[in-house]
Write a protein that holds these residues in place. Structure first.
Motif, mmCIF file in Angstrom:
data_model
loop_
_atom_site.group_PDB
_atom_site.id
_atom_site.type_symbol
_atom_site.label_atom_id
_atom_site.label_comp_id
_atom_site.label_asym_id
_atom_site.label_seq_id
_atom_site.Cartn_x
_atom_site.Cartn_y
_atom_site.Cartn_z
ATOM 1 N N ARG A 293 -33.777 24.063 -42.482
ATOM 2 C CA ARG A 293 -34.185 25.350 -41.920
ATOM 3 C C ARG A 293 -33.759 26.495 -42.832
ATOM 4 N NH1 ARG A 293 -38.077 27.093 -39.592
ATOM 5 N NH2 ARG A 293 -37.935 25.226 -38.255
ATOM 6 N N ILE A 294 -32.533 26.442 -43.344
ATOM 7 C CA ILE A 294 -32.050 27.512 -44.215
ATOM 8 C C ILE A 294 -32.791 27.507 -45.550
ATOM 9 C CG2 ILE A 294 -30.027 28.353 -45.477
ATOM 10 C CD1 ILE A 294 -28.313 27.421 -43.128
ATOM 11 N N ILE A 295 -33.109 26.322 -46.062
ATOM 12 C CA ILE A 295 -33.911 26.250 -47.293
ATOM 13 C C ILE A 295 -35.267 26.906 -47.064
ATOM 14 C CG2 ILE A 295 -35.084 24.689 -48.898
ATOM 15 C CD1 ILE A 295 -32.764 22.712 -48.480
ATOM 16 N N ARG A 296 -35.838 26.692 -45.888
ATOM 17 C CA ARG A 296 -37.117 27.342 -45.547
ATOM 18 C C ARG A 296 -36.964 28.853 -45.558
ATOM 19 N NH1 ARG A 296 -42.176 25.555 -45.516
ATOM 20 N NH2 ARG A 296 -41.764 23.842 -44.061
ATOM 21 N N TRP A 297 -35.862 29.374 -45.022
ATOM 22 C CA TRP A 297 -35.620 30.823 -45.056
ATOM 23 C C TRP A 297 -35.489 31.316 -46.493
ATOM 24 C CZ3 TRP A 297 -31.291 30.649 -40.782
ATOM 25 C CH2 TRP A 297 -31.907 30.485 -39.538
ATOM 26 N N PHE A 298 -34.784 30.564 -47.327
ATOM 27 C CA PHE A 298 -34.667 30.933 -48.741
ATOM 28 C C PHE A 298 -36.048 31.017 -49.388
ATOM 29 C CE2 PHE A 298 -30.181 28.849 -49.147
ATOM 30 C CZ PHE A 298 -29.601 29.996 -48.622
ATOM 31 N N GLU A 299 -36.900 30.059 -49.066
ATOM 32 C CA GLU A 299 -38.256 30.035 -49.613
ATOM 33 C C GLU A 299 -39.046 31.244 -49.142
ATOM 34 O OE1 GLU A 299 -41.617 26.587 -50.115
ATOM 35 O OE2 GLU A 299 -40.907 26.984 -48.077
ATOM 36 N N GLN A 300 -38.957 31.581 -47.864
ATOM 37 C CA GLN A 300 -39.687 32.719 -47.317
ATOM 38 C C GLN A 300 -39.224 34.044 -47.903
ATOM 39 O OE1 GLN A 300 -38.953 32.012 -43.129
ATOM 40 N NE2 GLN A 300 -40.763 30.709 -42.892
ATOM 41 N N LEU A 301 -37.930 34.120 -48.261
ATOM 42 C CA LEU A 301 -37.377 35.328 -48.871
ATOM 43 C C LEU A 301 -37.666 35.407 -50.369
ATOM 44 C CD1 LEU A 301 -33.901 35.390 -47.070
ATOM 45 C CD2 LEU A 301 -35.743 37.069 -46.780
ATOM 46 N N GLY A 302 -38.216 34.338 -50.929
ATOM 47 C CA GLY A 302 -38.515 34.323 -52.349
ATOM 48 C C GLY A 302 -37.336 33.931 -53.223
ATOM 49 N N TRP A 303 -36.240 33.473 -52.588
ATOM 50 C CA TRP A 303 -35.049 33.077 -53.349
ATOM 51 C C TRP A 303 -35.169 31.643 -53.864
ATOM 52 C CZ3 TRP A 303 -30.853 34.982 -49.338
ATOM 53 C CH2 TRP A 303 -30.963 36.377 -49.216
ATOM 54 N N ALA A 304 -35.976 30.831 -53.198
ATOM 55 C CA ALA A 304 -36.189 29.439 -53.591
ATOM 56 C C ALA A 304 -37.686 29.193 -53.731
ATOM 57 C CB ALA A 304 -35.589 28.489 -52.563
ATOM 58 N N HIS A 305 -38.047 28.285 -54.612
ATOM 59 C CA HIS A 305 -39.456 27.962 -54.806
ATOM 60 C C HIS A 305 -39.587 26.508 -55.240
ATOM 61 C CE1 HIS A 305 -39.103 28.309 -59.296
ATOM 62 N NE2 HIS A 305 -38.114 29.109 -58.949
#
Length: 334
Positions: A293-305
């Motif tokens: 779930r937190i990885i998904r938030w990182f992705e949505q914020l543009g911090w992870a791809h």
């Protein structure tokens, strides 16, 4: 930048482990001496800790202490599960530079050892999982009850005192080549001290007392680190001895549902060993995986791809044949 070279992650299967004995199938049987012993092995310390809270309430523990314990527990836990494990070890996603450094520091605050060594040991574990060469398999000494008890102790704690060291230049060359990550790893003592001193600093400032600092240190530092360590070590021991195994893997990794919340989703261990680079471990309905779930938030914020989310077809391809037929019947009935 990829953090887990395919040559490390997708290594050729290691030699098969000792054939399974009918009494130690690790979860397929409803009742066994091994399962009862394992249950006591993991639950008794936790129950003792839970029982200690009401006994000292109002004297040695407060809501502030529990708040600090919970906050720093899950900060360090997600630093390990998202950072050390899914990102640095397996390359489940790519991260912007600030997030990369933050995950390295957060994982170091779990006090589980320097980053590079942690990753090297875990990559070696995957290469030889539950076979000769695995640093911490509970089946190391055999399959009898005494051998399994000895193996559980080894997988849980004993292996960390072994003189054999995993060659870091072989298993984690990508991390060694990164100066910032290498620096964080070498600064492990600094992050350990920071992790242990922050709770009493907050506790002392909020209560404006040395007693508040002391109780915050006991619960927010000592108890928190001990609890997180035993939960993490339980993935090595418990989750390689019992649990359901709906997915195909070349080892004895199992899903242990009652560790899911405390382990931040790591105890859905069978899927992880069936698909190590997957960013989500709890892929079935109702499987809590806070790390995903937190990885998904990182992705949505543009911090992870480039997150390696498992597609349904990928999940189905890793199911055991019998489990796949059950899933198809359930889908038809729906």
């Amino acid at each position: 930048m990829s953090t887990s070279p395919d040559v490390i992650e997708e290594a050729s299967p290691a030699p098969s482990a000792t054939p399974l004995a009918s009494a130690t199938l690790g979860g397929e049987q409803k009742r066994s001496i091994e399962q009862i012993t394992l249950l006591l092995f993991i639950t008794v310390p936790f129950l003792a800790l839970v029982a200690a809270v009401p006994l000292v309430w109002g004297w040695g523990v407060s809501w502030l202490d529990l708040g600090l314990l919970i906050f720093f527990y899950f900060l360090g836990c997600h630093g390990i599960t998202i950072g050390f494990h899914r990102y640095f070890t397996h390359g489940s996603f790519k991260a912007r530079r600030p997030l990369r450094i933050a995950l390295a520091i957060a994982g170091s605050m779990a006090v589980e050892g320097p980053l590079v060594r942690w990753v090297a040991d875990h990559r070696k574990h995957h290469r030889f999982s539950d076979a000769e060469g695995d640093p911490h398999s509970p089946w190391r000494f055999g399959e009898t009850v005494p051998a399994l008890m000895k193996g559980l102790w080894w997988a849980h704690i004993g292996w960390m005192f072994d003189e054999e060291q995993t060659p870091q230049d072989k298993y984690a060359p990508d991390l060694i080549s990164d100066p910032a990550i290498r620096a964080v790893s070498r600064q492990f003592v600094l992050w350990t001290v920071t992790s242990l001193l922050l709770p009493p600093l907050v506790g002392g400032l909020v209560t404006m007392s040395w007693w508040g600092a002391f109780t915050a240190f006991f619960w927010g530092s000592l108890v928190r680190v001990a609890l997180l360590h035993h939960v993490t070590w339980s993935i090595n021991s418990i989750c390689h001895a019992v649990g359901k195994r709906p997915f195909k893997s070349r080892d004895r990794s199992g899903n242990v549902w009652w560790l899911a919340v405390l382990s931040c989703g790591e105890s859905w261990h069978n899927l992880h060993h069936a698909d190590p680079t997957s960013a989500r471990h709890g892929v079935m309905r109702g499987q809590i995986d806070s790390s995903a779930r937190i990885i998904r938030w990182f992705e949505q914020l543009g911090w992870a791809h480039d997150v390696r989310w498992p597609s349904q077809s990928r999940i189905d391809s890793r199911r055991k044949a019998s489990d796949s037929r059950g899933a198809e019947r359930a889908a038809d009935a729906a």
